[in-house]
Structures are given as C-alpha cells and as structure tokens.
Design a protein around this motif. Structure first.
Motif, mmCIF file in Angstrom:
data_model
loop_
_atom_site.group_PDB
_atom_site.id
_atom_site.type_symbol
_atom_site.label_atom_id
_atom_site.label_comp_id
_atom_site.label_asym_id
_atom_site.label_seq_id
_atom_site.Cartn_x
_atom_site.Cartn_y
_atom_site.Cartn_z
ATOM 1 N N ASP A 24 -14.012 -33.118 3.337
ATOM 2 C CA ASP A 24 -15.253 -33.706 3.839
ATOM 3 C C ASP A 24 -14.953 -34.869 4.784
ATOM 4 N N ILE A 27 -13.744 -33.554 8.053
ATOM 5 C CA ILE A 27 -14.851 -32.993 8.838
ATOM 6 C C ILE A 27 -15.600 -34.125 9.543
ATOM 7 N N GLN A 28 -15.898 -35.181 8.803
ATOM 8 C CA GLN A 28 -16.631 -36.306 9.368
ATOM 9 C C GLN A 28 -15.843 -37.001 10.488
ATOM 10 N N LYS A 30 -13.856 -35.490 12.461
ATOM 11 C CA LYS A 30 -13.601 -34.493 13.509
ATOM 12 C C LYS A 30 -12.116 -34.148 13.622
ATOM 13 N N LYS A 32 -8.953 -31.580 12.883
ATOM 14 C CA LYS A 32 -8.678 -30.152 12.707
ATOM 15 C C LYS A 32 -7.825 -29.951 11.464
ATOM 16 N N TYR A 102 -23.734 -28.929 7.364
ATOM 17 C CA TYR A 102 -22.597 -28.581 8.210
ATOM 18 C C TYR A 102 -22.784 -27.180 8.805
ATOM 19 N N ASP A 155 -18.119 -26.606 11.601
ATOM 20 C CA ASP A 155 -17.395 -27.618 10.826
ATOM 21 C C ASP A 155 -16.427 -26.941 9.868
ATOM 22 N N ILE A 156 -16.805 -25.741 9.402
ATOM 23 C CA ILE A 156 -15.978 -24.977 8.465
ATOM 24 C C ILE A 156 -15.960 -23.517 8.900
ATOM 25 N N HIS A 179 -11.716 -29.208 16.449
ATOM 26 C CA HIS A 179 -11.890 -29.779 15.112
ATOM 27 C C HIS A 179 -12.406 -28.701 14.163
ATOM 28 N N GLY A 180 -12.541 -29.071 12.907
ATOM 29 C CA GLY A 180 -13.069 -28.144 11.902
ATOM 30 C C GLY A 180 -12.043 -27.741 10.865
ATOM 31 N N VAL A 181 -12.543 -27.312 9.708
ATOM 32 C CA VAL A 181 -11.699 -26.808 8.630
ATOM 33 C C VAL A 181 -11.607 -25.297 8.760
#
Length: 244
Positions: A24, A27-28, A30, A32, A102, A155-156, A179-181
């Motif tokens: 989390d 993600i916040q 930004k 990767k 998200y 984001d995911i 960025h992102g999971v």
C-alpha cells in the motif's frame, strides 16, 4: 528489510498484514513493485533453470507461498513468520483497493473465467475501478498487452498466467511501466471464479492444502515430484550447517 535466504532465494521476512501494508505504501509513493510468491516447486524450478532463477531475483519482494518454505526456514534456524500466498495476498489487495479506490488490471485465465472474475470483483468490491482485463491466451511477442496496461495506469496488476510464465512476463515487461504493483497469482482467478475450489479450512489448518489439490487434480502429480527434491536439498543444507 530482513530477508531469509533459502536455497539461493531471498524470502522477505513478513506476514500477510505487514506485506499488504508495505505494498500500500509503495502504491501511494508511485513505486514500481514486482512480487513473486514462491513455493517449493518454484524453488526447485529455479535451481534447475538459471534463467528462471534470474527472473525471480528481479522481483522487488519474494514471499513464502507454501507451508514447505516456512517449515524449511524453521528447520534451518532462520524462521519466517508465516506463509504469504498469492491467493491470500490478492484477496487482501482487493479489499485494500476497494477501500482506497485503486485501479486494477486483470491479466490471465480463459476468457469466460476472466469475465466471471471481473463481474465478481465489480459486485463484491464496488470501490475498485477495473481499468482493463485480458485473457491469458495471447502472442508472447504482442506488445499491445503491455501498452494497454501502461495506458490504463493500474495501481495493481494481477497476472494469472501460471508459473513460470507469469513471472517471466512481468520481468520482461516491467520496464514499460512507471509504477504499480505487479504480482503473479497463479490459479487464483479460477478459485475466485469458482471453477476450482480452494482446500477447506480444515485442510489448510493441517498444512495439507497441497495434498487436497493433488486429490482434486491428479494431473498435478508430476509437479509434486519437486517436493521430495526440495526436502532433500533442505536436509543437505541442514547437515552442512549455517556457514555453508
């Protein structure tokens, strides 16, 4: 962050709640993030395939997906708190995404399974914005998949292509994203869709989820041959001692 090395693979020392909180934050911010949830089968596959070992080592985090990993780490006197599976992580991330609105991208499985998963997420997690979805049947050289994800800015991204395909796809395409999971979740789409049932809580409590899956899917027996090899490697490592 603390890591536990097991047969050449650095597992993150974490539990599920801590891990989701960590994701989390990333993600916040930004950042990767490439997540691999590895079980004993994957460890053996990586030991047999140097290219796949390299893929795993490109991950930002590797968690213990499988009680065998946790038991082995304990036997080697370098314990892990608990297993952090791809399925459980996905469910927790869906809850998180629902709360924080998200964006999510779904990649993998058969088209009918994918659409069922998409519908169930939309119903059960109305706070999530599904910004894209694509089944797992595509040309590996097709750059349009990565471009679609890049444009969607999730984001995911849940990648359900199966091991080792999902990890290889993420590793090869990660450079395309800012960025992102990105996390490989194996057969999680099938479980969410209801086409495959997860082991009941009783089997999970006894750490026999792997055996339940084998009973339900006898075709998995070839994959299960990796388990005695994993045990043998761990026993040998135990006999050599921590200095080896």
């Amino acid at each position: 962050m603390k890591q536990v090395d097991l047969l050449g693979i650095p597992f993150l020392y974490t539990n599920l709640q801590q891990f989701v909180s960590l994701l989390d934050k990333r993600i916040q911010q930004k950042e990767k993030t490439f997540v691999v949830t590895a079980n004993p089968e994957m460890v053996i596959l990586a030991r047999d395939d140097a290219a796949f070992m390299n893929v795993i080592h490109q991950a930002t985090y590797i968690t213990a997906d499988g009680i065998g990993i946790v038991k082995a780490a304990g036997l080697l006197k370098n314990p892990l708190p608990e297993r952090v599976t791809g399925y459980d992580t996905m469910l927790q991330l869906l809850t998180l995404a629902n709360e924080k609105h998200y964006n999510v991208f779904l990649l993998g499985a058969h088209e009918n399974v994918l659409q069922t998963v998409k519908t169930k997420i939309e119903i059960n997690y109305p706070g999530i914005r599904i910004v894209g979805a694509h089944n797992g049947y595509f040309n590996w050289e097709d750059n349009n998949i990565a471009e679609s994800i890049k444009s969607a800015k999730p984001d995911i991204t849940f990648v359900a292509l199966g091991v080792p395909r999902q990890e290889k796809w993420i590793a090869e395409n990660l450079h395309s994203f800012k960025h992102g999971v990105f996390i490989g979740v194996g057969g999680s789409f099938d479980v969410i869709a209801g086409t495959v049932k997860r082991a009941p809580a009783f089997w999970q409590k006894l750490n026999l989820e792997w055996f339940y899956r084998l009973l339900k899917q006898p075709s998995r027996w070839r994959r299960m041959l990796a388990l005695p090899r994993f045990v043998l490697y761990i026993v040998k490592q135990k006999m050599k001692g921590p200095s080896s």
